[in-house]
Each structure stands twice: as structure tokens, then as C-alpha cells.
Design a protein around this motif. Structure first.
Motif, mmCIF file in Angstrom:
data_model
loop_
_atom_site.group_PDB
_atom_site.id
_atom_site.type_symbol
_atom_site.label_atom_id
_atom_site.label_comp_id
_atom_site.label_asym_id
_atom_site.label_seq_id
_atom_site.Cartn_x
_atom_site.Cartn_y
_atom_site.Cartn_z
ATOM 1 N N HIS A 35 22.570 73.544 -26.736
ATOM 2 C CA HIS A 35 23.342 72.693 -26.210
ATOM 3 C C HIS A 35 22.773 71.550 -25.191
ATOM 4 N N LYS A 36 21.412 72.023 -24.765
ATOM 5 C CA LYS A 36 20.771 71.118 -23.748
ATOM 6 C C LYS A 36 20.631 69.922 -24.096
ATOM 7 N N PRO A 37 20.303 69.443 -25.528
ATOM 8 C CA PRO A 37 19.985 68.059 -25.798
ATOM 9 C C PRO A 37 21.204 67.154 -25.701
ATOM 10 N N LEU A 38 22.481 67.825 -25.783
ATOM 11 C CA LEU A 38 23.661 66.863 -25.533
ATOM 12 C C LEU A 38 23.874 66.673 -24.174
ATOM 13 N N ALA A 39 23.495 67.515 -23.152
ATOM 14 C CA ALA A 39 23.671 67.596 -21.945
ATOM 15 C C ALA A 39 22.559 66.610 -21.270
ATOM 16 N N GLU A 40 21.333 66.561 -21.671
ATOM 17 C CA GLU A 40 20.429 65.904 -21.412
ATOM 18 C C GLU A 40 20.877 64.304 -21.591
ATOM 19 N N ALA A 41 21.099 63.963 -22.901
ATOM 20 C CA ALA A 41 21.519 62.879 -23.448
ATOM 21 C C ALA A 41 22.769 62.114 -22.440
ATOM 22 N N LEU A 42 23.743 63.091 -22.080
ATOM 23 C CA LEU A 42 24.736 62.481 -21.437
ATOM 24 C C LEU A 42 24.445 61.956 -19.884
ATOM 25 N N VAL A 43 23.580 62.971 -19.157
ATOM 26 C CA VAL A 43 23.022 62.607 -18.135
ATOM 27 C C VAL A 43 22.225 61.268 -18.215
ATOM 28 N N SER A 44 21.232 61.297 -18.962
ATOM 29 C CA SER A 44 20.458 59.969 -19.071
ATOM 30 C C SER A 44 20.948 58.638 -19.346
ATOM 31 N N ASN A 45 22.112 58.870 -20.228
ATOM 32 C CA ASN A 45 22.738 57.621 -20.530
ATOM 33 C C ASN A 45 23.534 57.167 -19.260
ATOM 34 N N ILE A 46 24.224 58.087 -18.717
ATOM 35 C CA ILE A 46 25.151 57.629 -17.498
ATOM 36 C C ILE A 46 24.201 57.299 -16.491
ATOM 37 N N VAL A 47 23.062 57.972 -16.023
ATOM 38 C CA VAL A 47 22.118 57.449 -15.098
ATOM 39 C C VAL A 47 21.530 56.102 -15.267
ATOM 40 N N ASP A 48 21.183 56.050 -16.652
ATOM 41 C CA ASP A 48 20.508 54.553 -17.122
ATOM 42 C C ASP A 48 21.474 53.450 -16.685
ATOM 43 N N THR A 49 22.914 53.850 -17.467
ATOM 44 C CA THR A 49 23.781 52.818 -17.233
ATOM 45 C C THR A 49 24.557 52.623 -15.897
ATOM 46 N N ILE A 50 24.710 53.528 -14.996
ATOM 47 C CA ILE A 50 25.612 53.387 -13.704
ATOM 48 C C ILE A 50 24.547 53.179 -12.622
ATOM 49 N N GLY A 51 23.331 54.046 -12.696
ATOM 50 C CA GLY A 51 22.252 53.994 -11.651
ATOM 51 C C GLY A 51 22.684 55.116 -10.681
ATOM 52 N N ARG A 52 23.539 56.033 -11.104
ATOM 53 C CA ARG A 52 23.520 57.290 -10.179
ATOM 54 C C ARG A 52 22.484 58.028 -10.168
ATOM 55 N N ALA A 53 22.387 58.941 -9.239
ATOM 56 C CA ALA A 53 20.925 59.820 -8.971
ATOM 57 C C ALA A 53 21.077 60.841 -10.079
ATOM 58 N N ASN A 54 19.972 61.205 -10.777
ATOM 59 C CA ASN A 54 19.688 62.116 -11.903
ATOM 60 C C ASN A 54 19.628 63.553 -11.293
ATOM 61 N N ARG A 55 20.856 64.395 -11.479
ATOM 62 C CA ARG A 55 20.616 65.781 -11.029
ATOM 63 C C ARG A 55 20.346 66.542 -12.351
ATOM 64 N N GLU A 56 20.181 66.083 -13.350
ATOM 65 C CA GLU A 56 19.764 66.598 -14.673
ATOM 66 C C GLU A 56 20.730 67.725 -15.100
ATOM 67 N N ALA A 57 20.250 67.767 -16.419
ATOM 68 C CA ALA A 57 21.103 69.292 -17.341
ATOM 69 C C ALA A 57 20.514 70.275 -16.786
ATOM 70 N N GLN A 58 21.562 71.068 -16.496
ATOM 71 C CA GLN A 58 21.311 72.545 -15.835
ATOM 72 C C GLN A 58 21.910 73.535 -16.780
ATOM 73 N N TYR A 59 21.346 74.775 -16.639
ATOM 74 C CA TYR A 59 21.912 76.001 -17.054
ATOM 75 C C TYR A 59 23.030 76.260 -16.203
ATOM 76 N N GLU A 76 29.299 66.701 -14.945
ATOM 77 C CA GLU A 76 30.058 66.043 -13.672
ATOM 78 C C GLU A 76 29.421 64.717 -13.450
ATOM 79 N N VAL A 77 30.073 63.833 -13.354
ATOM 80 C CA VAL A 77 29.730 62.370 -13.568
ATOM 81 C C VAL A 77 29.384 61.830 -12.320
ATOM 82 N N GLY A 78 30.005 62.310 -11.218
ATOM 83 C CA GLY A 78 29.709 61.971 -9.631
ATOM 84 C C GLY A 78 30.648 62.783 -8.864
ATOM 85 N N PHE A 79 30.277 62.495 -7.510
ATOM 86 C CA PHE A 79 30.815 63.489 -6.395
ATOM 87 C C PHE A 79 31.975 62.774 -5.598
ATOM 88 N N MET A 80 33.354 62.904 -5.829
ATOM 89 C CA MET A 80 34.344 62.493 -5.452
ATOM 90 C C MET A 80 34.634 62.475 -3.864
#
Length: 113
Positions: A35-59, A76-80
Motif C-alpha cells: 500500500h506504500k506506493p499509493l501513500a507516497e504518490a498521494l503525499v508527493s502530489n499534494i506537496v508538489d501542488t500545494i507546497g506543504r511540508a512533506n511528512r512522508e508516507a509512514q507505517y 492527513e492533508v494538513g493540520f487544522m
């Protein structure tokens, strides 16, 4: 029919003893290695698009990440609780951009015929 993917989209929080102003970024939890490749792809795309800090894919041992029916992640898209990220999260343009980044990550996971 079974689903191809399961993505639980959330906004993060912190414990009361943590300075919310120091908590920022996008992260995605997975349980099974496949499942990790999906998690990595989601984080990478959001970080690249929005510019948020990359907290990476994690177990993460969460109920929603342990599904074996389809690759399952908790995004987790960001911290409310962080005022700066809250402003960004509630901005309609950023919401649309985040959704597009998620969609692009999903499309990238679909095998090409």
C-alpha cells in the motif's frame, strides 16, 4: 465488485501539550508494504501542488489502513490546529488543488492498458 483503492482523507490535529504552530505538512499512513506506493504518490502530489511540508508516507496501525480488499491509506492533508494551515485548508482554491492532486495520484496508480 471490490474497490480498487481506499483513501480516508482527513485533516490532522495534535495533542494538547504540542505547539500547534509547529505542526504542519501532509502525511499518509499505510499498513501493508504493497500500500506504500499509493501513500507516497498521494503525499508527493499534494506537496508538489500545494507546497506543504512533506511528512512522508509512514507505517500506521489504524483500522482503515489494515484493509486487504484494496490498497488502503489514511491521508492527513494538513493540520487544522495550525492557524496558517487552517487558512490554507479552508481556501476554496487550495481545496480544489488538493483534490486535483489526489486525483492525479490515483490516476497514476491505474495500470496503463
Amino acid at each position: 465488485e471490490t474497490p480498487d483503492l481506499f483513501i480516508a482523507v482527513h485533516h490532522n490535529s495534535v495533542e494538547l501539550v504540542v505547539d500547534a504552530n509547529e505542526s504542519r505538512g501532509t502525511e499518509c499512513y499505510y499498513f501493508y508494504k504493497w500500500h506504500k506506493p499509493l501513500a507516497e504518490a498521494l503525499v508527493s502530489n499534494i506537496v508538489d501542488t500545494i507546497g506543504r511540508a512533506n511528512r512522508e508516507a509512514q507505517y500506521g496501525y489504524y483500522y482503515v489502513t489494515r484493509s486487504t480488499v484494496a490498497p488502503s491509506v489514511l491521508l492527513e492533508v494538513g493540520f487544522m490546529v495550525n492557524p496558517a494551515e487552517y487558512e490554507s485548508i479552508t481556501d476554496p482554491l487550495v481545496t480544489d488543488q488538493t483534490g486535483a492532486a489526489i486525483a492525479e495520484a490515483i490516476l497514476a496508480m491505474i495500470p496503463k492498458a
